[in-house]
Design a protein around this motif. Structure first.
Motif, mmCIF file in Angstrom:
data_model
loop_
_atom_site.group_PDB
_atom_site.id
_atom_site.type_symbol
_atom_site.label_atom_id
_atom_site.label_comp_id
_atom_site.label_asym_id
_atom_site.label_seq_id
_atom_site.Cartn_x
_atom_site.Cartn_y
_atom_site.Cartn_z
ATOM 1 N N SER A 1 -2.621 -23.011 18.016
ATOM 2 C CA SER A 1 -4.033 -22.685 18.406
ATOM 3 C C SER A 1 -5.023 -23.921 17.997
ATOM 4 N N VAL A 2 -5.332 -24.086 18.362
ATOM 5 C CA VAL A 2 -6.186 -25.334 17.953
ATOM 6 C C VAL A 2 -7.567 -25.143 18.567
ATOM 7 N N GLY B 1 -12.786 -31.894 10.432
ATOM 8 C CA GLY B 1 -12.552 -30.800 10.324
ATOM 9 C C GLY B 1 -11.042 -30.264 11.480
ATOM 10 N N ALA B 2 -10.132 -30.446 10.548
ATOM 11 C CA ALA B 2 -8.459 -29.750 10.797
ATOM 12 C C ALA B 2 -8.039 -30.879 12.199
ATOM 13 N N GLY B 3 -8.445 -32.388 11.286
ATOM 14 C CA GLY B 3 -7.855 -33.697 12.123
ATOM 15 C C GLY B 3 -8.757 -34.027 13.356
ATOM 16 N N THR C 1 -5.024 -35.881 20.478
ATOM 17 C CA THR C 1 -4.974 -34.168 21.595
ATOM 18 C C THR C 1 -4.055 -34.151 22.231
ATOM 19 N N VAL C 2 -2.719 -34.508 21.876
ATOM 20 C CA VAL C 2 -1.375 -33.805 22.737
ATOM 21 C C VAL C 2 -0.759 -32.952 21.399
ATOM 22 N N LEU C 3 -1.538 -33.743 20.310
ATOM 23 C CA LEU C 3 0.086 -32.938 19.370
ATOM 24 C C LEU C 3 0.023 -32.033 19.184
ATOM 25 N N GLN C 4 -1.383 -31.612 18.757
ATOM 26 C CA GLN C 4 -2.415 -30.718 18.180
ATOM 27 C C GLN C 4 -2.120 -29.290 19.165
ATOM 28 N N PRO C 5 -2.164 -29.278 20.060
ATOM 29 C CA PRO C 5 -2.012 -28.451 20.582
ATOM 30 C C PRO C 5 -0.398 -28.007 21.427
ATOM 31 N N VAL D 1 1.690 -35.964 3.806
ATOM 32 C CA VAL D 1 0.825 -35.517 3.365
ATOM 33 C C VAL D 1 -0.509 -35.436 4.013
ATOM 34 N N PRO D 2 -1.143 -34.534 5.179
ATOM 35 C CA PRO D 2 -2.159 -34.672 5.737
ATOM 36 C C PRO D 2 -3.273 -35.041 4.423
ATOM 37 N N PHE D 3 -4.344 -35.909 5.725
ATOM 38 C CA PHE D 3 -6.023 -35.663 4.869
ATOM 39 C C PHE D 3 -6.607 -35.758 6.302
ATOM 40 N N SER D 4 -7.622 -35.500 6.055
ATOM 41 C CA SER D 4 -8.651 -35.173 7.175
ATOM 42 C C SER D 4 -9.311 -36.738 7.439
ATOM 43 N N GLY D 5 -8.921 -37.465 7.989
ATOM 44 C CA GLY D 5 -9.100 -38.725 7.811
ATOM 45 C C GLY D 5 -8.379 -39.801 7.284
ATOM 46 N N THR D 6 -8.481 -40.625 7.820
ATOM 47 C CA THR D 6 -8.257 -42.371 7.472
ATOM 48 C C THR D 6 -8.740 -42.550 5.727
ATOM 49 N N GLY D 7 -10.324 -41.584 5.868
ATOM 50 C CA GLY D 7 -10.825 -42.343 4.711
ATOM 51 C C GLY D 7 -10.115 -41.894 3.534
#
Length: 317
Positions: free
Chosen positions: A105-106, A69-71, A97-101, A180-186
């Motif tokens: 707000s994550v 969830g949410a990358g 974990t650096v780019l998301q914050p 195009v972002p997805f929720s993971g590599t899979g």
């Protein structure tokens, strides 16, 4: 009285903190390993390779659970609500974990997280389907220049190494592609294989996992990878793109220092197992061994590097 004394003593021993017992004996029961992404991605694959060695090293099994969830942010925002007894660990990724914050707000800040060991990284790479009209990176670049925004590239989440690499690629090649972002590599690889996107900015390991179904056009490694000797690096092709995702293990912030070090030592010992090394290298992973005693310095360096990357992404000014 003797029976009562034995009962009380047993109760007191069970209540003793781990520090008062032997940390070296940890773990004494199965552990839980949470992967903050869907099954099938690099975080899952590398954790599965670890899982097969975990019992050999510790004498205890580790059970893998998924919390996508949410990358990854959904799981990382809940990490510190888990008991810090060492029996639950979580996969952790850089630069996520650096780019998301930095992006907003994550539910967590980079400094809220407690990584104890980073054990590998995977270079970014551009893939297309094997039957794609694009046989080389230059063909893709030429098309992207003639059709701004029409090239769509799937990746493993927003504000990830894949998105950062895609942004740098656009700058270096002088093109405009659509990430195009997805929720993971899979799921992102599934999109590429299904023709939902032109291709993908994924990790080099996907070239192993999918075999002949994908064609890798270029890899963001410093030099050609042994698993992919025929795939050129971006640098070879004239693009200054070197990077990827680091993956490791984190614990809740309430976890005692001695347990943090113990878990780091376990991961390091797994890293040294010949069978694990063989699987990782054959799978296209690049092993690293960044332990808890090096963590502050390592993370500080990556925060500086990825903060600059956030500027390239337009996350911050």
């Amino acid at each position: 009285m003797k029976a009562a004394f034995v009962t009380i003593t047993a109760g007191l021993m069970a209540a003793l903190p781990l520090a008062a017992q032997s940390v070296e004996e940890f773990p004494t029961k199965p552990m839980t390993y949470i992967i903050p992404f869907n099954a099938g991605g690099e975080s899952d694959v590398s954790a599965r390779f670890q899982q097969s060695e975990w019992e050999n090293v510790t004498g205890q099994q580790v059970v893998i659970q998924y919390q996508p969830g949410a990358g990854g942010a959904q799981a990382w925002s809940q990490l510190n609500s888990i008991a810090g007894d060492g029996y639950t660990v979580m996969g952790i990724n850089l630069p996520h974990t650096v780019l998301q914050p930095l992006a907003g707000s994550v539910g967590y800040a980079t400094e809220d997280l407690t990584p104890v060991h980073y054990f590998h990284y995977t270079p970014d790479a551009i893939f297309v389907r094997q039957d794609s009209e694009f046989e080389t990176l230059e063909q893709l670049v030429e098309y992207a220049k003639e059709n701004p925004g029409m090239v769509t590239l799937a990746g493993s989440g927003s504000n990830s190494s894949n998105e950062l690499a895609n942004t740098v690629f656009n700058q270096e090649a002088g093109v405009t592609t659509t990430y195009v972002p997805f929720s993971g590599t899979g799921p992102s690889i599934t999109a590429v294989l299904g023709g939902q996107t032109t291709g993908g900015f994924n990790y080099a390991t996907s070239g192993i996992a999918q075999g002949d179904e994908l064609r890798m056009l270029a890899v963001a490694a410093e030099e050609r990878m042994p698993a992919f000797p025929d795939v050129p690096t971006f640098t070879e092709l004239g693009y200054d793109i070197v990077g990827g995702a680091y993956r490791g293990v984190a614990v809740p912030d309430s976890t005692p220092e001695e347990l943090r070090q113990r878990i780091s030592d376990i991961v390091s010992e797994i890293n040294a197992q010949p069978a694990f090394i063989e699987k990782m290298e054959a799978g296209g992973f690049v092993l690293a061994d960044i332990g808890y005693d090096e963590m502050d310095e390592f993370v500080a360096g990556k925060v500086e590097e990825y903060t600059a990357g956030a500027q390239a992404l337009g996350i911050i000014e």
